[in-house]
Structure formats: C-alpha cells, structure tokens
Write an enzyme that holds these catalytic residues in place. Structure first.
Site, PDB file in Angstrom:
ATOM      1  N   ARG A 259      -3.277 -10.156   4.668  1.00  0.00           N
ATOM      2  CA  ARG A 259      -3.872 -10.230   3.308  1.00  0.00           C
ATOM      3  C   ARG A 259      -2.451  -9.692   2.490  1.00  0.00           C
ATOM      4  O   ARG A 259      -2.140  -8.580   2.381  1.00  0.00           O
ATOM      5  CB  ARG A 259      -4.777  -9.332   2.966  1.00  0.00           C
ATOM      6  CG  ARG A 259      -5.498  -9.387   1.490  1.00  0.00           C
ATOM      7  CD  ARG A 259      -6.638  -8.685   1.429  1.00  0.00           C
ATOM      8  NE  ARG A 259      -7.131  -8.624   0.122  1.00  0.00           N
ATOM      9  CZ  ARG A 259      -6.661  -7.833  -0.687  1.00  0.00           C
ATOM     10  NH1 ARG A 259      -5.797  -6.848  -0.608  1.00  0.00           N
ATOM     11  NH2 ARG A 259      -7.417  -7.726  -1.996  1.00  0.00           N
TER      12      ARG A 259
ATOM     13  N   LYS B 123       0.718  -1.314  -0.224  1.00  0.00           N
ATOM     14  CA  LYS B 123      -0.021   0.040  -0.072  1.00  0.00           C
ATOM     15  C   LYS B 123       0.854   1.141   0.115  1.00  0.00           C
ATOM     16  O   LYS B 123       2.023   1.278   0.161  1.00  0.00           O
ATOM     17  CB  LYS B 123      -1.039  -0.035   1.097  1.00  0.00           C
ATOM     18  CG  LYS B 123      -2.076  -1.077   0.746  1.00  0.00           C
ATOM     19  CD  LYS B 123      -3.364  -0.747   1.751  1.00  0.00           C
ATOM     20  CE  LYS B 123      -4.391  -1.788   0.902  1.00  0.00           C
ATOM     21  NZ  LYS B 123      -5.412  -2.128   2.172  1.00  0.00           N
TER      22      LYS B 123
HETATM   23  N1  PMM Z   1      -7.410  -3.841   0.502  1.00  0.00           N
HETATM   24  C1  PMM Z   1      -7.574  -3.740  -0.850  1.00  0.00           C
HETATM   25  C2  PMM Z   1      -8.624  -4.799  -1.136  1.00  0.00           C
HETATM   26  N2  PMM Z   1      -9.179  -5.640  -0.571  1.00  0.00           N
HETATM   27  N3  PMM Z   1      -9.682  -6.286   1.832  1.00  0.00           N
HETATM   28  C3  PMM Z   1      -9.521  -5.948   3.091  1.00  0.00           C
HETATM   29  N4  PMM Z   1     -10.375  -7.018   4.059  1.00  0.00           N
HETATM   30  N5  PMM Z   1      -8.588  -5.206   3.501  1.00  0.00           N
HETATM   31  C4  PMM Z   1      -7.841  -4.292   2.819  1.00  0.00           C
HETATM   32  O1  PMM Z   1      -7.315  -3.434   3.233  1.00  0.00           O
HETATM   33  C5  PMM Z   1      -8.017  -4.475   1.467  1.00  0.00           C
HETATM   34  C6  PMM Z   1      -8.921  -5.205   0.962  1.00  0.00           C
HETATM   35  C7  PMM Z   1      -6.959  -3.249  -1.762  1.00  0.00           C
HETATM   36  O2  PMM Z   1      -5.754  -3.478  -2.193  1.00  0.00           O
HETATM   37  P1  PMM Z   1      -5.476  -4.424  -3.395  1.00  0.00           P
HETATM   38  O3  PMM Z   1      -5.905  -3.365  -4.504  1.00  0.00           O
HETATM   39  O4  PMM Z   1      -3.917  -4.355  -3.370  1.00  0.00           O
HETATM   40  O5  PMM Z   1      -6.155  -5.660  -3.410  1.00  0.00           O
END
Ligand code: PMM
Length: 301
Positions: A264, A224
């Site tokens: 994650r 991020k």
């Molecule tokens: N961030 C993204 C997508 N899904 N789900 C949860 N639970 N928490 C998060 O902080 C989160 C998420 C965005 O990141 P990406 O585009 O790299 O998937």
C-alpha cells in the site's frame, strides 16, 4: 508470488500488487488535506490507476497517531462518491474503514475489498458484514485507536505477539462466518509499533513467520515514521513524510522479493516499477511478458 490467492473482484498478477492510497481526509500524516474534496480525490484515484495501481484504497478517517475519530456520516460523505465513481470507471477499489456500516455502503457502491485497520476489533458488526457480502478483507494487527495505540506498543517478542494476535483475530472472524479465503493479513506497521524500539524492522525482518498463517500479506510502510527516523538528518529530526518515497520504493522491492501479496503506497509509479523489478529478479527473467501492458490496457493506450 502473490497471484495465486484469487480474491474475488481483485486483479491477479504474477507479481506483488500495488494498492494506491487516496486519503479523503484533512489530517492524514503524510498527505492530509491534499485530496479532501471528492472531485480531487476521484481525479487522484484515476491518476493512481493510470500510474499502475492495481487497487485504489479510499479512506475517510485519519489513523495517524493521536488522531480523533470522525463521525460515521462525515466518513460516508467523504468516501461514498469517490468509491462509486472509481468503481464505475473500472478501478478495483478498497475502502479503508473500521465501521461495518461504512464498509457496507462502500461495497454497495462497488468496493471489492474492505481494509479494516482494526482487524474487526473496532466494530463488532464487521465480521458479519464481511461474511454476508463475501468481500475480500484486510485484517490488520491493531491494539487500539490512534489516541491510545502508542502506549499499548509494549512487547516482549513483537514478532511472536503480532503473529499470535493476527491468528486469534483470524480465528474470531472465521468463527463468525468469514471464509478464510477472504482474508488478507497485515502486520500493521506503525500501529502500536514504536520506531525507537525497532518494532517495524523486526516485523519486516521476520516476514516469513507471517506466511505460516497461510494467507496473503499486505505491507503498508509507505512514508511511515520508522522510515523518517531511519533517515533522520544530522540535527536528529525525522525526514519529513513527503521525502520518504525513495525509501518506500526500496522497501517495496525488498518485501515484493520476499513474497508480499500487495504493498500500500502513496506514490504509485516508482513502486509499480519496483514490483516488476522484484518479479523479474525472483523469476530469473522467465516471465517478462507482462511488462506494464496491464496498465496500458486499462488506461486505453
Ligand atoms: N496505514 C494507514 C492507513 N491504512 N491500512 C492497512 N491495511 N495497513 C496500514 O498500515 C495502514 C492502512 C496509515 O497511513 P496513511 O495515513 O498514510 O494512509
């Protein structure tokens, strides 16, 4: 550590779990377009499971700051075959969606966890669906869709406000019939949190305050922008997303040591190593029997 929560259909381990990300999107901030075709996305998900992902998170809608929404039909087209095939292969699948209808179809296709970055705010039907299916549910802190979230990142006490808003959302979901034991909480790093105001680091520094809510914590800091900002070059430019994996691993080690239930991440293998280091560190070496046997078992080695 995180293993005692016993969420139905999800693995239990004596360590922080790893959720590997498969974004079936053309425009996610860190890996957009790379796994856009279902076949590639399935292969990626299987690879992440082999690398040590305990859960594979499949998403069909980008949530990067400024992103526009995709239609329900397009979201379904992207994720349904991927969820179905991964679940059929024995992978624990989570579906990253804000839509109850998409969650419902994904659960029918075999998903064991609904990962809703809106914490039930984007779709009023979500609470009912989660209550009716009994599926695990990630409730993330959220203040609005991608095109409006950054202007809503105004706090006088970011930790207290995020904690209180998570508690309110949890109470609302429980009020609609969700069993609190289905819920995993997530402070939503990067969502209505501004790197230049230190919001993300403040939440991480005070992670213990979120355990007061009595539910397991998912932390999703992988690649991020707050990491990019921290690692900005001499020219002042943020470190690009794909060069933030080492920092992600460092963060994983720290939050696993602080008792996070799951992280994650995009790059699974080094993070899977990191959670094992954290578990050994926490236990003082008392429980080193598991090793990576769970991964070998699943990949038939
Ligand atoms: N961030 C993204 C997508 N899904 N789900 C949860 N639970 N928490 C998060 O902080 C989160 C998420 C965005 O990141 P990406 O585009 O790299 O998937």
């Amino acid at each position: 550590m995180g293993s005692t929560y016993n969420l139905v259909g999800l693995p239990e381990r004596d360590r922080c779990l790893i959720m590997g990300v498969v974004n079936v999107t053309p425009d996610s901030f860190s890996d957009g377009g790379v796994w856009f075709e279902p076949r590639q996305a399935i292969e990626r998900g299987l690879r992440l499971a082999e690398d040590g992902a305990d859960i594979v998170d499949v998403g069909g809608e980008s949530t990067r700051p400024g992103a526009q929404r995709v239609s329900r039909d397009e979201e379904l087209r992207r994720i349904e075959p991927v969820v179905a095939e991964l679940a059929r292969s024995g992978v624990a699948v989570s579906v990253d969606t804000m839509r109850a209808e998409v969650a419902e179809r994904a659960v029918a296709a075999g998903a064991s966890l609904v990962n809703d970055v809106s914490g039930g705010l984007a779709d009023p039907a979500m609470a009912r669906l989660v209550a009716d299916t009994g599926v695990g549910y990630v409730l993330m802190h959220w203040r609005g869709h991608s095109h409006e979230m950054q202007e809503r990142a105004v706090y006088s006490d970011v930790v207290g406000e995020v904690r209180d808003e998570l508690r309110q959302r949890m109470d609302a979901m429980v009020g609609e019939g969700v069993d609190p034991r289905q819920i995993v909480l997530d402070p939503g790093l990067g969502f209505a949190k501004r790197p230049e105001h230190g919001h993300n680091w403040a939440l991480l520094a005070e992670i213990d305050q979120f355990y007061e809510l009595g539910r397991p914590l998912l932390i999703a800091g992988s690649r991020k922008r707050f990491l990019g900002r921290l690692l900005a070059g001499a020219d002042g430019e943020d470190r690009p997303a794909v060069e933030r994996d080492d920092a992600t691993v460092a963060l994983t080690t720290l939050v696993a040591d602080r008792g996070a239930w799951c992280v994650r991440v995009h790059e699974v293998r080094p993070n899977a190593d990191a959670v094992r280091v954290a578990a050994a560190w926490r236990s003082g070496g008392d429980d080193l029997t598991e090793g990576r046997a769970d991964v070998a078992e699943r990949s038939g080695q």
